[in-house]
Design a protein around this motif. Sequence first.
Motif, PDB file in Angstrom:
ATOM      1  N   GLU A 194       0.402   6.988 -19.291  1.00 14.46           N
ATOM      2  CA  GLU A 194      -0.542   5.813 -18.282  1.00 14.46           C
ATOM      3  C   GLU A 194       0.301   4.892 -17.560  1.00 14.46           C
ATOM      4  O   GLU A 194       0.249   4.307 -16.268  1.00 14.46           O
ATOM      5  CB  GLU A 194      -1.535   5.355 -19.387  1.00 14.46           C
ATOM      6  N   ALA A 195       1.312   4.236 -18.329  1.00  9.35           N
ATOM      7  CA  ALA A 195       2.183   3.248 -17.709  1.00  9.35           C
ATOM      8  C   ALA A 195       3.104   3.969 -16.641  1.00  9.35           C
ATOM      9  O   ALA A 195       3.205   3.167 -15.693  1.00  9.35           O
ATOM     10  CB  ALA A 195       3.124   2.829 -18.779  1.00  9.35           C
ATOM     11  N   ILE A 196       3.678   5.032 -16.886  1.00  6.13           N
ATOM     12  CA  ILE A 196       4.327   5.592 -15.818  1.00  6.13           C
ATOM     13  C   ILE A 196       3.554   5.987 -14.675  1.00  6.13           C
ATOM     14  O   ILE A 196       4.035   5.636 -13.230  1.00  6.13           O
ATOM     15  CB  ILE A 196       5.003   6.855 -16.452  1.00  6.13           C
ATOM     16  N   ARG A 197       2.528   6.287 -14.612  1.00  2.21           N
ATOM     17  CA  ARG A 197       1.682   6.489 -13.452  1.00  2.21           C
ATOM     18  C   ARG A 197       0.960   5.185 -12.879  1.00  2.21           C
ATOM     19  O   ARG A 197       1.125   5.169 -11.561  1.00  2.21           O
ATOM     20  CB  ARG A 197       0.288   7.325 -13.953  1.00  2.21           C
ATOM     21  N   LEU A 255       2.189   4.010  -9.080  1.00  2.00           N
ATOM     22  CA  LEU A 255       1.316   3.388  -8.091  1.00  2.00           C
ATOM     23  C   LEU A 255       1.510   2.080  -7.359  1.00  2.00           C
ATOM     24  O   LEU A 255       1.078   1.863  -6.363  1.00  2.00           O
ATOM     25  CB  LEU A 255      -0.403   3.626  -8.511  1.00  2.00           C
ATOM     26  N   ALA A 256       1.829   1.360  -8.440  1.00  2.00           N
ATOM     27  CA  ALA A 256       1.906  -0.159  -7.912  1.00  2.00           C
ATOM     28  C   ALA A 256       3.263  -0.199  -7.089  1.00  2.00           C
ATOM     29  O   ALA A 256       3.197  -0.941  -6.117  1.00  2.00           O
ATOM     30  CB  ALA A 256       2.348  -1.014  -9.469  1.00  2.00           C
ATOM     31  N   THR A 257       4.370   0.410  -7.465  1.00  2.00           N
ATOM     32  CA  THR A 257       5.439   0.586  -6.543  1.00  2.00           C
ATOM     33  C   THR A 257       5.153   0.980  -5.406  1.00  2.00           C
ATOM     34  O   THR A 257       5.882   0.517  -4.114  1.00  2.00           O
ATOM     35  CB  THR A 257       6.664   1.246  -7.324  1.00  2.00           C
ATOM     36  N   SER A 258       4.467   2.154  -5.217  1.00  2.00           N
ATOM     37  CA  SER A 258       3.991   2.541  -3.809  1.00  2.00           C
ATOM     38  C   SER A 258       3.014   1.653  -2.854  1.00  2.00           C
ATOM     39  O   SER A 258       3.115   1.765  -1.910  1.00  2.00           O
ATOM     40  CB  SER A 258       3.331   3.934  -3.984  1.00  2.00           C
ATOM     41  N   ASN A 268      -6.285   6.378  -6.957  1.00  2.00           N
ATOM     42  CA  ASN A 268      -5.414   5.302  -6.970  1.00  2.00           C
ATOM     43  C   ASN A 268      -5.806   4.133  -8.006  1.00  2.00           C
ATOM     44  O   ASN A 268      -5.123   3.231  -7.991  1.00  2.00           O
ATOM     45  CB  ASN A 268      -5.249   4.709  -5.529  1.00  2.00           C
ATOM     46  N   ARG A 269      -6.695   4.508  -9.005  1.00  2.00           N
ATOM     47  CA  ARG A 269      -7.346   3.601  -9.934  1.00  2.00           C
ATOM     48  C   ARG A 269      -6.341   3.520 -11.093  1.00  2.00           C
ATOM     49  O   ARG A 269      -5.441   4.581 -11.060  1.00  2.00           O
ATOM     50  CB  ARG A 269      -8.921   3.803 -10.487  1.00  2.00           C
ATOM     51  N   ARG A 270      -6.497   2.514 -11.888  1.00  2.00           N
ATOM     52  CA  ARG A 270      -5.625   2.410 -13.160  1.00  2.00           C
ATOM     53  C   ARG A 270      -5.758   3.516 -13.719  1.00  2.00           C
ATOM     54  O   ARG A 270      -6.724   4.326 -13.886  1.00  2.00           O
ATOM     55  CB  ARG A 270      -5.624   1.098 -13.645  1.00  2.00           C
ATOM     56  N   SER A 271      -5.001   4.040 -14.730  1.00  2.00           N
ATOM     57  CA  SER A 271      -4.712   5.117 -15.457  1.00  2.00           C
ATOM     58  C   SER A 271      -6.002   5.063 -16.587  1.00  2.00           C
ATOM     59  O   SER A 271      -6.419   6.149 -16.938  1.00  2.00           O
ATOM     60  CB  SER A 271      -3.390   5.572 -16.182  1.00  2.00           C
ATOM     61  N   VAL A 272      -6.354   4.077 -16.912  1.00  2.00           N
ATOM     62  CA  VAL A 272      -7.361   3.808 -18.088  1.00  2.00           C
ATOM     63  C   VAL A 272      -8.870   4.380 -17.355  1.00  2.00           C
ATOM     64  O   VAL A 272      -9.644   4.401 -18.148  1.00  2.00           O
ATOM     65  CB  VAL A 272      -7.504   2.279 -18.367  1.00  2.00           C
ATOM     66  N   GLU A 315      14.798  -3.064  -5.156  1.00  2.00           N
ATOM     67  CA  GLU A 315      14.100  -4.042  -5.699  1.00  2.00           C
ATOM     68  C   GLU A 315      12.767  -3.449  -6.053  1.00  2.00           C
ATOM     69  O   GLU A 315      12.317  -3.986  -7.073  1.00  2.00           O
ATOM     70  CB  GLU A 315      14.189  -5.184  -4.655  1.00  2.00           C
ATOM     71  N   LEU A 316      11.912  -3.059  -5.272  1.00  2.00           N
ATOM     72  CA  LEU A 316      10.763  -2.452  -5.642  1.00  2.00           C
ATOM     73  C   LEU A 316      10.545  -1.429  -6.924  1.00  2.00           C
ATOM     74  O   LEU A 316       9.980  -1.800  -7.679  1.00  2.00           O
ATOM     75  CB  LEU A 316      10.035  -1.753  -4.446  1.00  2.00           C
ATOM     76  N   VAL A 317      11.895  -0.703  -6.800  1.00  2.00           N
ATOM     77  CA  VAL A 317      11.639   0.338  -7.916  1.00  2.00           C
ATOM     78  C   VAL A 317      12.244  -0.044  -9.318  1.00  2.00           C
ATOM     79  O   VAL A 317      11.844   0.242 -10.041  1.00  2.00           O
ATOM     80  CB  VAL A 317      12.668   1.664  -7.333  1.00  2.00           C
ATOM     81  N   THR A 318      13.248  -1.038  -9.110  1.00  2.00           N
ATOM     82  CA  THR A 318      13.898  -1.432 -10.242  1.00  2.00           C
ATOM     83  C   THR A 318      13.845  -2.796 -10.699  1.00  2.00           C
ATOM     84  O   THR A 318      13.845  -3.175 -11.934  1.00  2.00           O
ATOM     85  CB  THR A 318      15.545  -1.409 -10.182  1.00  2.00           C
TER      86      THR A 318
END
Length: 184
Positions: free
Chosen positions: A10-13, A17-20, A37-41, A116-119
């Motif tokens: 869930e955190a990976i997904r 989504l946040a980075t994109s 595009n909603r959070r994995s929860v 910067e966005l990715v790391t």
Amino acid sequence: HANVRRLEAEAIRDAMLATSGRLDRSPVGEAVGGWDNRRSVYVRVIRNSLDPLLTTFDFPTPFTTQGRRDSTNVPAQSLAFMNEPFIRSLADSLSQRVTTDASLEDDGARATRLFELVTGRPPTASEADRMLAYLATAQRRPDGAVLDPSLGARVNLAEVRLADQERAVAEAVAKKLTEDPRFS
């Protein structure tokens, strides 16, 4: 200085989504499919039809109880990052986010912002040099001709649309099966 630890599916997904820039942070709502595009929860969990992306990254199966999640490193995870249409659409959104930013004037600034966005940190001098060297070679074919940068985006968009159609058909079939009294 923190110990490196494995992220849950869930955190990976959610991080992708946040980075994109596509993460929908609205706090309420109904369950959604894994491509939303909603959070994995909020991703719907159907025991007979688990989300394949989350399952690839050791999402727990709802059939049994489990004291601790599995933590595997398998080739399917790397392949999902390269080939999964949803992840490719997120990568395209990230690319659009960086390339359409008017404050970034050249490839160096775009590469730095992307890094910067990715790391979450600025690149070192050697990392920045390697990124620019890669960009110089990646934008040319072996015969020296410059590649059309929109071609990859158009192919990716077609793949995402095809995947969306496949999901719609699968949902329609699943709905029909659940409504059919012979399968209840």
